[in-house]
Scaffold this motif. Structure first.
Motif, short mmCIF file in Angstrom:
data_model
loop_
_atom_site.label_atom_id
_atom_site.label_comp_id
_atom_site.label_asym_id
_atom_site.label_seq_id
_atom_site.Cartn_x
_atom_site.Cartn_y
_atom_site.Cartn_z
N SER A 50 -13.88 5.32 -11.01
CA SER A 50 -13.75 4.75 -9.44
C SER A 50 -15.67 5.52 -9.30
O SER A 50 -16.35 5.87 -10.00
CB SER A 50 -13.80 6.16 -8.84
N ASP A 53 -1.33 -5.52 -7.62
CA ASP A 53 -1.55 -6.70 -7.39
C ASP A 53 -1.00 -7.25 -8.16
O ASP A 53 -1.37 -6.89 -8.88
CB ASP A 53 -2.55 -7.28 -6.97
N SER A 85 -6.50 -1.40 -13.95
CA SER A 85 -5.13 -2.33 -14.51
C SER A 85 -4.15 -1.57 -14.66
O SER A 85 -3.82 -0.31 -14.73
CB SER A 85 -5.91 -3.35 -15.72
N MET A 133 -10.05 2.08 -9.17
CA MET A 133 -9.72 0.99 -9.40
C MET A 133 -9.74 0.77 -11.00
O MET A 133 -10.32 1.23 -11.88
CB MET A 133 -11.20 -0.58 -8.86
N ARG A 157 -12.82 5.75 -4.29
CA ARG A 157 -12.50 4.89 -4.16
C ARG A 157 -12.36 4.63 -5.80
O ARG A 157 -13.01 4.84 -6.66
CB ARG A 157 -13.53 3.58 -3.96
N LEU A 176 -2.92 3.96 -3.20
CA LEU A 176 -2.66 3.48 -4.71
C LEU A 176 -2.01 1.61 -4.21
O LEU A 176 -1.23 1.39 -2.85
CB LEU A 176 -2.28 2.75 -5.77
N GLN A 177 -2.57 0.75 -3.99
CA GLN A 177 -1.94 -0.96 -3.86
C GLN A 177 -1.81 -1.82 -5.23
O GLN A 177 -3.45 -1.30 -6.27
CB GLN A 177 -3.48 -1.77 -3.09
N SER A 206 -6.00 -0.79 -7.08
CA SER A 206 -6.85 0.37 -6.40
C SER A 206 -6.60 0.92 -5.30
O SER A 206 -5.05 0.94 -5.41
CB SER A 206 -7.72 -1.42 -5.72
N THR A 223 0.62 -1.27 -0.31
CA THR A 223 0.46 -0.05 0.25
C THR A 223 1.01 1.52 -0.42
O THR A 223 1.90 1.60 0.91
CB THR A 223 -0.87 -0.22 1.32
N ARG A 243 -3.76 -5.72 -11.10
CA ARG A 243 -5.18 -4.71 -10.85
C ARG A 243 -4.43 -3.53 -9.75
O ARG A 243 -3.75 -3.92 -8.65
CB ARG A 243 -6.67 -4.98 -10.70
N MET A 291 -9.04 2.24 -15.61
CA MET A 291 -9.80 2.96 -14.70
C MET A 291 -11.18 3.41 -14.62
O MET A 291 -12.65 4.25 -15.66
CB MET A 291 -8.80 4.60 -14.35
#
Length: 151
Positions: free
Chosen positions: A100, A67, A85, A83, A81, A64-65, A74, A41, A72, A98
């Motif tokens: 939100s 994965d 890719s 999200m 919020r 931002l995170q 998020s 994170t 992805r 993207m």
């Protein structure tokens, strides 16, 4: 018959040599950058030249995170919020698809700055606990610090 055999041999040789081309493999530093970027994170500390300070108890802290398994991204922009890719290779970073949430916010200044900067990201740098998202000219767009995990 000789022409046919010669043609097949030449075609086979061309395919053999084309298949033996050297494929570029990521360098150790590129792999290290990716490992430091992903599955963490990141909390915003700066957008452009403006320092950002948020209270640890604030909701939707700009963050931002990334994965690694799903490619992805998020996070939050300070209000909504978000999200989508991402694709990271070497020092390049591309966001796509993207989306939100669309919450009503009292002040949209920070979310607008964050989203505008995010839309211009093409490169990234990770050093220790700092992530820098850069534009195509190498200018700093957003700087993050790695979130400390509770013990």
């Amino acid at each position: 018959m000789l022409k046919k055999t010669l043609s097949v041999a030449l075609l086979g040789s061309a395919l053999l040599f084309a298949g033996c081309q050297t494929m570029s493999t990521p360098s150790t530093s590129e792999i290290n950058q990716l490992q430091q970027l992903q599955n963490r994170t990141w909390i915003v500390t700066q957008i452009g030249s403006q320092m950002i300070q948020t209270a640890p108890t604030a909701r939707n802290i700009p963050s931002l995170q990334f994965d690694e398994a799903t490619q992805r991204v998020s996070g939050a922009d300070g209000c909504n919020r978000l999200m989508g890719s991402y694709q990271a290779t070497g020092d390049t970073l591309v966001f796509s698809q993207m989306a939100s949430t669309k919450m009503a916010c009292i002040d949209n200044t920070l979310p607008n700055q964050f989203n505008t900067a995010l839309a211009n990201v093409t490169n990234y740098q990770v050093y220790n606990n700092t992530l820098k998202l850069l534009d195509r000219h190498g200018n700093l767009l957003i700087e993050f610090t790695r979130a400390k995990q509770p013990r």
